[in-house]
Design a protein around this motif. Structure first.
Motif, PDB file in Angstrom:
ATOM      1  N   GLU A  36       0.830  -1.206   0.000  1.00 26.92           N
ATOM      2  CA  GLU A  36       0.000   0.000   0.000  1.00 26.92           C
ATOM      3  C   GLU A  36       0.860   1.250   0.000  1.00 26.92           C
ATOM      4  OE1 GLU A  36      -3.273   0.111   2.799  1.00 26.92           O
ATOM      5  OE2 GLU A  36      -3.046  -2.045   3.120  1.00 26.92           O
ATOM      6  N   GLN A  37       0.329   2.259  -0.669  1.00 30.81           N
ATOM      7  CA  GLN A  37       0.974   3.572  -0.688  1.00 30.81           C
ATOM      8  C   GLN A  37      -0.079   4.622  -0.370  1.00 30.81           C
ATOM      9  OE1 GLN A  37       3.832   4.704  -3.863  1.00 30.81           O
ATOM     10  NE2 GLN A  37       2.267   6.200  -4.372  1.00 30.81           N
ATOM     11  N   ILE A  38       0.246   5.497   0.584  1.00 32.64           N
ATOM     12  CA  ILE A  38      -0.628   6.621   0.899  1.00 32.64           C
ATOM     13  C   ILE A  38       0.155   7.875   0.551  1.00 32.64           C
ATOM     14  CG2 ILE A  38      -1.930   7.841   2.674  1.00 32.64           C
ATOM     15  CD1 ILE A  38      -2.161   5.127   4.132  1.00 32.64           C
ATOM     16  N   GLY A  39      -0.351   8.612  -0.440  1.00 35.69           N
ATOM     17  CA  GLY A  39       0.350   9.756  -0.972  1.00 35.69           C
ATOM     18  C   GLY A  39       0.180  11.020  -0.156  1.00 35.69           C
ATOM     19  N   PHE A  40       0.910  12.035  -0.552  1.00 40.68           N
ATOM     20  CA  PHE A  40       0.924  13.336   0.115  1.00 40.68           C
ATOM     21  C   PHE A  40      -0.472  13.950   0.181  1.00 40.68           C
ATOM     22  CE2 PHE A  40       1.822  17.918   0.359  1.00 40.68           C
ATOM     23  CZ  PHE A  40       2.768  17.948   1.365  1.00 40.68           C
ATOM     24  N   ASP A  41      -1.271  13.665  -0.848  1.00 36.04           N
ATOM     25  CA  ASP A  41      -2.630  14.231  -0.900  1.00 36.04           C
ATOM     26  C   ASP A  41      -3.654  13.333  -0.218  1.00 36.04           C
ATOM     27  OD1 ASP A  41      -2.796  12.126  -2.690  1.00 36.04           O
ATOM     28  OD2 ASP A  41      -3.685  13.310  -4.295  1.00 36.04           O
ATOM     29  N   GLY A  42      -3.196  12.241   0.373  1.00 31.33           N
ATOM     30  CA  GLY A  42      -4.095  11.329   1.062  1.00 31.33           C
ATOM     31  C   GLY A  42      -4.600  10.191   0.203  1.00 31.33           C
ATOM     32  N   SER A  43      -4.239  10.181  -1.074  1.00 30.04           N
ATOM     33  CA  SER A  43      -4.705   9.098  -1.940  1.00 30.04           C
ATOM     34  C   SER A  43      -4.065   7.780  -1.508  1.00 30.04           C
ATOM     35  CB  SER A  43      -4.389   9.403  -3.408  1.00 30.04           C
ATOM     36  OG  SER A  43      -3.004   9.603  -3.583  1.00 30.04           O
ATOM     37  N   GLN A  44      -4.871   6.732  -1.529  1.00 28.50           N
ATOM     38  CA  GLN A  44      -4.410   5.410  -1.127  1.00 28.50           C
ATOM     39  C   GLN A  44      -4.507   4.478  -2.325  1.00 28.50           C
ATOM     40  OE1 GLN A  44      -6.820   3.479   1.841  1.00 28.50           O
ATOM     41  NE2 GLN A  44      -5.222   2.027   2.368  1.00 28.50           N
ATOM     42  N   VAL A  45      -3.417   3.809  -2.620  1.00 27.84           N
ATOM     43  CA  VAL A  45      -3.411   2.827  -3.699  1.00 27.84           C
ATOM     44  C   VAL A  45      -2.860   1.521  -3.142  1.00 27.84           C
ATOM     45  CG1 VAL A  45      -3.387   4.365  -5.691  1.00 27.84           C
ATOM     46  CG2 VAL A  45      -1.256   3.833  -4.573  1.00 27.84           C
ATOM     47  N   ILE A  46      -3.453   0.427  -3.577  1.00 30.00           N
ATOM     48  CA  ILE A  46      -3.112  -0.882  -3.040  1.00 30.00           C
ATOM     49  C   ILE A  46      -2.724  -1.815  -4.181  1.00 30.00           C
ATOM     50  CG2 ILE A  46      -3.969  -2.876  -1.739  1.00 30.00           C
ATOM     51  CD1 ILE A  46      -5.912  -0.903  -0.340  1.00 30.00           C
ATOM     52  N   GLY A  47      -1.576  -2.422  -4.035  1.00 27.67           N
ATOM     53  CA  GLY A  47      -1.092  -3.395  -5.010  1.00 27.67           C
ATOM     54  C   GLY A  47      -0.121  -2.779  -5.996  1.00 27.67           C
ATOM     55  N   GLN A  48       0.837  -3.591  -6.420  1.00 23.79           N
ATOM     56  CA  GLN A  48       1.860  -3.117  -7.348  1.00 23.79           C
ATOM     57  C   GLN A  48       1.257  -2.527  -8.620  1.00 23.79           C
ATOM     58  OE1 GLN A  48       4.357  -6.499  -8.112  1.00 23.79           O
ATOM     59  NE2 GLN A  48       5.734  -6.010  -6.405  1.00 23.79           N
ATOM     60  N   ALA A  49       0.259  -3.187  -9.178  1.00 27.28           N
ATOM     61  CA  ALA A  49      -0.336  -2.707 -10.435  1.00 27.28           C
ATOM     62  C   ALA A  49      -0.992  -1.345 -10.243  1.00 27.28           C
ATOM     63  CB  ALA A  49      -1.348  -3.720 -10.963  1.00 27.28           C
ATOM     64  N   GLU A  50      -1.732  -1.179  -9.140  1.00 28.89           N
ATOM     65  CA  GLU A  50      -2.385   0.108  -8.888  1.00 28.89           C
ATOM     66  C   GLU A  50      -1.374   1.200  -8.577  1.00 28.89           C
ATOM     67  OE1 GLU A  50      -5.842   0.511  -6.400  1.00 28.89           O
ATOM     68  OE2 GLU A  50      -6.491  -1.524  -6.890  1.00 28.89           O
ATOM     69  N   ILE A  51      -0.331   0.854  -7.840  1.00 30.71           N
ATOM     70  CA  ILE A  51       0.705   1.839  -7.536  1.00 30.71           C
ATOM     71  C   ILE A  51       1.330   2.329  -8.837  1.00 30.71           C
ATOM     72  CG2 ILE A  51       2.983   2.157  -6.478  1.00 30.71           C
ATOM     73  CD1 ILE A  51       1.943   0.220  -4.225  1.00 30.71           C
ATOM     74  N   TYR A  52       1.667   1.403  -9.709  1.00 27.02           N
ATOM     75  CA  TYR A  52       2.233   1.789 -11.003  1.00 27.02           C
ATOM     76  C   TYR A  52       1.243   2.658 -11.785  1.00 27.02           C
ATOM     77  CZ  TYR A  52       3.910   1.676 -15.745  1.00 27.02           C
ATOM     78  OH  TYR A  52       4.305   2.060 -16.993  1.00 27.02           O
ATOM     79  N   ALA A  53      -0.011   2.230 -11.862  1.00 25.19           N
ATOM     80  CA  ALA A  53      -1.028   2.973 -12.629  1.00 25.19           C
ATOM     81  C   ALA A  53      -1.272   4.364 -12.048  1.00 25.19           C
ATOM     82  CB  ALA A  53      -2.336   2.175 -12.674  1.00 25.19           C
ATOM     83  N   HIS A  54      -1.081   4.519 -10.759  1.00 23.75           N
ATOM     84  CA  HIS A  54      -1.273   5.816 -10.112  1.00 23.75           C
ATOM     85  C   HIS A  54      -0.075   6.741 -10.348  1.00 23.75           C
ATOM     86  CE1 HIS A  54      -2.631   8.649  -7.028  1.00 23.75           C
ATOM     87  NE2 HIS A  54      -1.413   8.609  -6.529  1.00 23.75           N
ATOM     88  N   ILE A  55       1.120   6.199 -10.261  1.00 19.34           N
ATOM     89  CA  ILE A  55       2.342   7.002 -10.340  1.00 19.34           C
ATOM     90  C   ILE A  55       2.749   7.329 -11.780  1.00 19.34           C
ATOM     91  CG2 ILE A  55       4.830   6.986  -9.816  1.00 19.34           C
ATOM     92  CD1 ILE A  55       3.131   7.458  -7.370  1.00 19.34           C
TER      93      ILE A  55
END
Length: 147
Positions: A36-55
């Protein structure tokens, strides 16, 4: 500092290096499959695929500032689980000083799995210290020493 702590610190540095080099795949691959990654703006993404798609789109459309950081502690909850805490500032591209408005606390939880340390959770929390500008300046000064 023992080798486990060095390895956890190296994992965190790899994460920052991937951000600083705008390498979305490199970032995502540092996480466990359902990390899981919780970004500076509070967005939460879960899983390698979602993290990649978000970043990836962030890097495609923005000249992101680079991180400068200082690890404050690494604590082991067990031989296979570590919590790293750091402070970080961001230097906008083409500039040489941090932007104090985006100072942050980083928390990284890592696990030893498959013979390597991987990220379970990375949280990037704004350090704005509402109503306490002296704390913003204190953190900024500490980070500027690293430039």
């Amino acid at each position: 500092m023992d080798s486990r702590e060095q390895q956890v610190r190296a994992l965190y540095q790899q994460l920052l290096d991937a951000w600083n080099n705008q390498d979305a795949r490199g970032m995502a691959d540092l996480y466990i499959e359902d990390g899981e990654q919780i970004g500076f703006d509070g967005s939460q993404v879960i899983g390698q695929a979602e993290i990649y798609a978000h970043i990836a789109p962030i890097f495609e459309h923005h000249a992101t500032a680079r991180f400068v950081s200082k690890v404050k502690s690494v604590r082991f909850l067990s031989p296979d689980i570590a919590v790293l805490r750091a402070i970080a500032g961001m230097v906008p591209r083409g500039q040489s000083d941090i932007n104090p408005n985006v100072n942050t606390h980083h928390t990284l939880i890592a696990t030893w799995t498959g013979g390597e340390w991987r990220i379970v959770l990375f949280q990037n929390t704004p350090a704005q210290f509402h109503g306490r500008p002296e704390l913003v300046e204190q953190m900024s000064a500490e980070l500027r020493e690293l430039l």
